[in-house]
Design an enzyme around this catalytic site. Structure first.
Site, mmCIF file in Angstrom:
data_model
loop_
_atom_site.group_PDB
_atom_site.id
_atom_site.type_symbol
_atom_site.label_atom_id
_atom_site.label_comp_id
_atom_site.label_asym_id
_atom_site.label_seq_id
_atom_site.Cartn_x
_atom_site.Cartn_y
_atom_site.Cartn_z
ATOM 1 N N ASP A 76 0.854 -1.174 0.000
ATOM 2 C CA ASP A 76 0.000 0.000 0.000
ATOM 3 C C ASP A 76 0.892 1.226 0.000
ATOM 4 O O ASP A 76 2.082 1.146 0.258
ATOM 5 C CB ASP A 76 -1.036 -0.066 1.127
ATOM 6 C CG ASP A 76 -0.534 0.477 2.438
ATOM 7 O OD1 ASP A 76 -1.340 1.073 3.150
ATOM 8 O OD2 ASP A 76 0.654 0.283 2.734
ATOM 9 N N THR A 133 -16.062 5.276 2.236
ATOM 10 C CA THR A 133 -16.638 6.545 1.749
ATOM 11 C C THR A 133 -15.547 7.493 1.269
ATOM 12 O O THR A 133 -15.784 8.337 0.413
ATOM 13 C CB THR A 133 -17.413 7.242 2.870
ATOM 14 O OG1 THR A 133 -16.505 7.529 3.941
ATOM 15 C CG2 THR A 133 -18.542 6.357 3.386
ATOM 16 N N LYS A 166 -15.179 16.848 3.427
ATOM 17 C CA LYS A 166 -13.896 16.880 2.716
ATOM 18 C C LYS A 166 -13.541 15.437 2.381
ATOM 19 O O LYS A 166 -13.992 14.511 3.079
ATOM 20 C CB LYS A 166 -12.796 17.489 3.598
ATOM 21 C CG LYS A 166 -12.417 16.643 4.807
ATOM 22 C CD LYS A 166 -11.110 17.098 5.401
ATOM 23 C CE LYS A 166 -10.554 16.072 6.387
ATOM 24 N NZ LYS A 166 -11.351 15.879 7.602
HETATM 25 N N1 LIG Z 1 -9.276 12.135 7.204
HETATM 26 C C1 LIG Z 1 -9.746 12.099 5.964
HETATM 27 N N2 LIG Z 1 -10.881 12.741 5.658
HETATM 28 C C2 LIG Z 1 -11.348 12.702 4.395
HETATM 29 N N3 LIG Z 1 -10.768 12.072 3.381
HETATM 30 C C3 LIG Z 1 -9.626 11.424 3.632
HETATM 31 C C4 LIG Z 1 -9.066 11.403 4.914
HETATM 32 N N4 LIG Z 1 -7.927 10.654 4.870
HETATM 33 C C5 LIG Z 1 -7.810 10.242 3.593
HETATM 34 N N5 LIG Z 1 -8.824 10.694 2.842
HETATM 35 C C6 LIG Z 1 -9.068 10.429 1.425
HETATM 36 O O1 LIG Z 1 -9.457 9.077 1.289
HETATM 37 C C7 LIG Z 1 -8.557 8.395 0.406
HETATM 38 C C8 LIG Z 1 -8.390 6.947 0.829
HETATM 39 O O2 LIG Z 1 -7.706 6.857 2.058
HETATM 40 P P1 LIG Z 1 -7.156 5.433 2.556
HETATM 41 O O3 LIG Z 1 -6.564 5.620 3.900
HETATM 42 O O4 LIG Z 1 -8.187 4.424 2.338
HETATM 43 O O5 LIG Z 1 -6.055 5.102 1.517
HETATM 44 P P2 LIG Z 1 -4.652 5.780 1.402
HETATM 45 O O6 LIG Z 1 -4.142 6.003 2.774
HETATM 46 O O7 LIG Z 1 -4.706 6.945 0.478
HETATM 47 O O8 LIG Z 1 -3.838 4.736 0.642
HETATM 48 P P3 LIG Z 1 -3.200 3.416 1.222
HETATM 49 O O9 LIG Z 1 -4.187 2.384 0.857
HETATM 50 O O10 LIG Z 1 -1.944 3.356 0.454
HETATM 51 O O11 LIG Z 1 -2.986 3.570 2.688
HETATM 52 C C9 LIG Z 1 -7.293 9.200 0.464
HETATM 53 O O12 LIG Z 1 -6.533 9.074 -0.692
HETATM 54 C C10 LIG Z 1 -7.819 10.615 0.607
HETATM 55 O O13 LIG Z 1 -8.195 11.131 -0.657
HETATM 56 MG MG LIG Z 2 -3.910 4.147 4.471
#
Ligand SMILES: Nc1ncnc2c1ncn2[C@@H]1O[C@H](COP(=O)(O)OP(=O)(O)OP(=O)(O)O)[C@@H](O)[C@H]1O
Ligand SMILES: [Mg+2]
Ligand SMILES: [K+]
Length: 695
Positions: A315, A390, A404
């Site tokens: 990841d 989401t 956001k």
């Molecule tokens: N606290 C938050 N509030 C709103 N949106 C967020 C927040 N944190 C991350 N996101 C959005 O959600 C997406 C998905 O986050 P997620 O943690 O699932 O994956 P990631 O951390 O980007 O990737 P990875 O799977 O490599 O950890 C992010 O790319 C970002 O656009």
């Molecule tokens: Mg993550």
């Protein structure tokens, strides 16, 4: 209030030095001292119930008992006594191999036990209980100087933690609530600040307890490959048992005296005792090599699978990048102001406990002077927590909703509410994404309808040295795929910078799972490294699931390995160790079987030459007498085990080369070596024995 992670370079350097020290103390040092230290354990293992797990050695044990009983019946038969003694030695040597392998983990287990000192736990409700009475779900408070009383996740706060008790790494690490760095380990110490920890494991089943079990070999179970090999060895044993049994009437017919002692000795020489004796030591040593590289393998099966891995999924956030994504700026839509974006971003993040959320709060408060306005959280607000499904977070207030999140998720939300995304935002979103940053859209819905206010720029940094190591994986024939919840452009930019072969963007936890299942359906063994709760299902599905120690409890629970250094490229070493384990086992099996077959041709002519002068031509070794031939073979058979213990523990040297070439080379070296060794070895021992008068 947020603390940033320490920059990598200085502590990395220290960490390498530390590992070098650990490694030196390990595999290199094998000598008489270790053999002597392991002797009591080896003798304890003479218990036949223990030996049953190795059918070959159990047969040798049975043979030793039989020949000993027969020697008592004929106390003047020195030959019987000598053979009996060497058969017992054969069993002891086999036990010794395993005991030495196990002994190497004992010192480490003792160090770990010291970290498990019983601490008291201060519960969040004010009561104080012994650490041993904690229940899953308890909330405990840990402040600077406290030893964390049990494994758990940080429920509240940020702290720097000294994890040297388990990792041997002296630089402090950051542990914080909400994000992917929330897991804490019992026995580690809080250095600064205050955290509330939600206990996730029962006392006695903690990470340190499991580590102790692992390094001591207590938790070791036979892998499917080992079981298959054991069945093969047992079958060979039965074949040779029959061969020896048919030899008796044949010998009687030829007029040779084949006593039970001779038959047992012959049998022991022919069955694959070498690999039977070294098999479990090879497995233990493989686990031990991993521990020395700060990787804890919860199953031996995973270590073997690592040797055959062809696809690696990683990841992005926290694995390829440093993982402290921080807000770097706010970009408004045309006609809007940065302060407007900042305020909405702040509102949506007031209850967002993720590192991203907290960094947005501190940027809005510090750079835009919004600190005072929301000292008190708005009344009657409904907070929407971030989820990987989401990919949004925010708040519903009276008459106003703020969100956001990932660009596509927020665009869809605005669309559902009848609003439109401003086209002019495409430019800043793309600019942020192509630079490897993460753009978060900020949107509101109020009496004027739903609309996007602007973009938050989240920045992250690729860990140093990634592209070189991915190139190394490529040379080993492993394809690397980065999977991320982030958008396509960000993913592409980071993928290019890190040098992975492929990437999957906008992935939900289910998508990560599906990708693994697809690869597995195509017959590939898949390894996955990750740290987040959203990685847990994928880590569980992968053949090799390496969780970063810095990650969440869910990830560590789901994977079958934990990397205490949280270094995603550690998989290179894991794969090397896995391959080395498979090669070592293969090489020693080849040697053992070749060796035994050769013994057959070395001894039989010597036995029968006396009565069948025609066989004299085959008696190329010119052994002194049939008795001396048998005894030499038994002695050689026992000594070969001891001689090969270092190789079993150290492992056959592994170089990244094609599997075919490795196989050919090993067949040549260990197959031919196994064929020739008995002729030379038995002859030599026969010569030495002939120095004793009366033989
Ligand atoms: N606290 C938050 N509030 C709103 N949106 C967020 C927040 N944190 C991350 N996101 C959005 O959600 C997406 C998905 O986050 P997620 O943690 O699932 O994956 P990631 O951390 O980007 O990737 P990875 O799977 O490599 O950890 C992010 O790319 C970002 O656009
Ligand atoms: Mg993550
Ligand atoms: K043998």
């Amino acid at each position: 209030m947020t603390a940033s992670a320490p920059a990598t370079p200085p502590h990395r350097r220290r960490s390498r030095a530390h590992h070098a020290a650990r490694r030196q103390a390990g595999p290199g040092s094998f000598g008489p001292a270790q053999l002597a230290a392991a002797l009591p354990d080896a003798l304890r293992k003479l218990d036949p119930r223990v030996l049953l797990s190795s059918p070959v050695i159990f047969v040798v044990w049975t043979g030793s008992v039989l020949t000993t009983v027969f020697s008592f019946a004929d106390p003047g038969d020195w030959f019987g006594w000598t053979i009996s003694a060497w058969l017992w030695l054969t069993v002891v040597f086999a036990n010794l191999a395993e005991a030495v392998a196990e002994g190497r983990g004992k010192a480490q287990a003792d160090t770990l036990r010291q970290a498990r000192t019983d601490t008291v736990a201060r519960k969040a409700d004010g009561s104080v209980v012994p650490g041993t009475e904690l229940r899953v779900g308890d909330l405990v408070v840990c402040e600077a100087g406290d030893v964390i009383p049990g494994d758990g996740d940080v429920a509240e706060g940020v702290a720097s933690v000294d994890e040297s008790a388990i990792t041997g790494e002296s630089a402090p690490v950051i542990r914080e609530s909400g994000g992917d760095r929330s897991a804490v380990t019992g026995g580690t110490r809080v250095l600064s600040d205050r955290i509330v920890v939600r206990i996730t494991t029962r006392p006695g089943e903690t990470f340190i307890d499991r580590m102790i079990g692992l390094v001591e070999g207590a938790a070791r179970q036979k892998t499917p490959n080992e079981i298959a090999l054991n069945i093969l060895l047992a079958s060979l044993t039965i074949v040779f048992l029959l061969a020896c049994a048919t030899l008796a009437p044949f010998a009687a017919y030829a007029g040779t005296r084949l006593t039970l002692v001779v038959l047992v000795a012959l049998l022991v020489c022919l069955i694959p005792t070498t690999i039977g004796a070294l098999l479990s030591a090879i497995g233990i040593a493989g686990m031990d090599r991993l521990v020395r590289r700060n990787v804890l393998a919860m199953s031996g099966r995973a270590v073997e699978a690592a040797g055959d891995v062809s696809t690696l999924l990683l990841d992005k956030t926290g694995t390829i990048t440093l993982g402290n994504r921080r807000a770097a700026g706010f970009v408004p839509v045309p006609g809007g102001t940065e302060a407007e974006v900042a305020e909405a971003a702040l509102l949506s993040s007031l209850a967002d406990e993720t590192p991203e959320g907290r960094s947005i709060v501190s940027l809005a408060e510090d750079a835009y002077g919004l600190g005072d306005r929301y000292r008190e959280r708005p009344e009657g607000a409904r907070w929407i927590a971030f989820s990987a499904q989401t990919r949004m977070s925010g708040v519903d207030l009276a008459g106003r909703r703020v969100r956001k999140g990932a660009a596509d998720a927020v665009t869809a939300w605005v669309g559902r509410l009848g609003g439109q995304v401003c086209e002019e935002l495409r430019e800043p979103v793309e600019r942020i994404a192509t630079a490897g940053g993460t753009p978060l859209l900020v949107a509101v819905e109020d009496e004027h309808g739903a609309r996007v206010l602007g973009v938050i720029h989240l920045k992250d940094v690729v860990k140093p040295g990634m592209s070189e190591r991915f190139a190394e994986l490529r040379r080993m024939g492993i394809r690397t795929i980065m999977i991320t919840g982030d958008n396509r452009m960000t993913a592409e930019a980071i993928a290019r910078e890190a040098g992975v072969d492929d990437f999957l963007a906008e992935a939900t936890p289910e998508d990560k799972m599906t990708l693994i299942k697809q690869e597995q359906a195509a017959g590939k063994l898949v390894a996955m490294t990750g740290d987040g709760t959203n990685d847990a299902p994928a880590l569980a599905q992968a053949d090799v699931g390496v969780a970063m120690n810095s990650g969440t409890s869910a990830a560590k629970e789901a994977g079958n390995m934990v990397d205490l250094d949280s270094d995603p490229t550690k998989l290179i070493e894991v794969v090397e160790i896995g391959k080395q384990l498979l090669i070592t086992r293969g090489a020693l099996t080849t040697f053992s079987v070749a060796n035994d077959v050769a013994k057959y041709f070395a001894i039989i002519p010597a036995l029968f030459a006396a009565v069948h002068p025609g066989l004299e031509k085959l008696n190329v070794m010119r052994l002194a007498s049939p008795d001396s031939a048998i005894l030499s073979a038994v002695v050689f058979n026992a000594l070969v085990i001891v001689a090969l213990v270092p190789l079993a523990l150290r492992g056959v040297a592994y170089r990244p080369a094609g599997a075919d070439r490795m196989l050919r080379r090993n067949l040549a070296v260990y197959g031919l070596g196994g064929l020739v060794a008995p002729f030379a070895g038995i002859k030599l021992i026969d010569l030495l024995l002939s120095l004793f008068p009366g033989l």
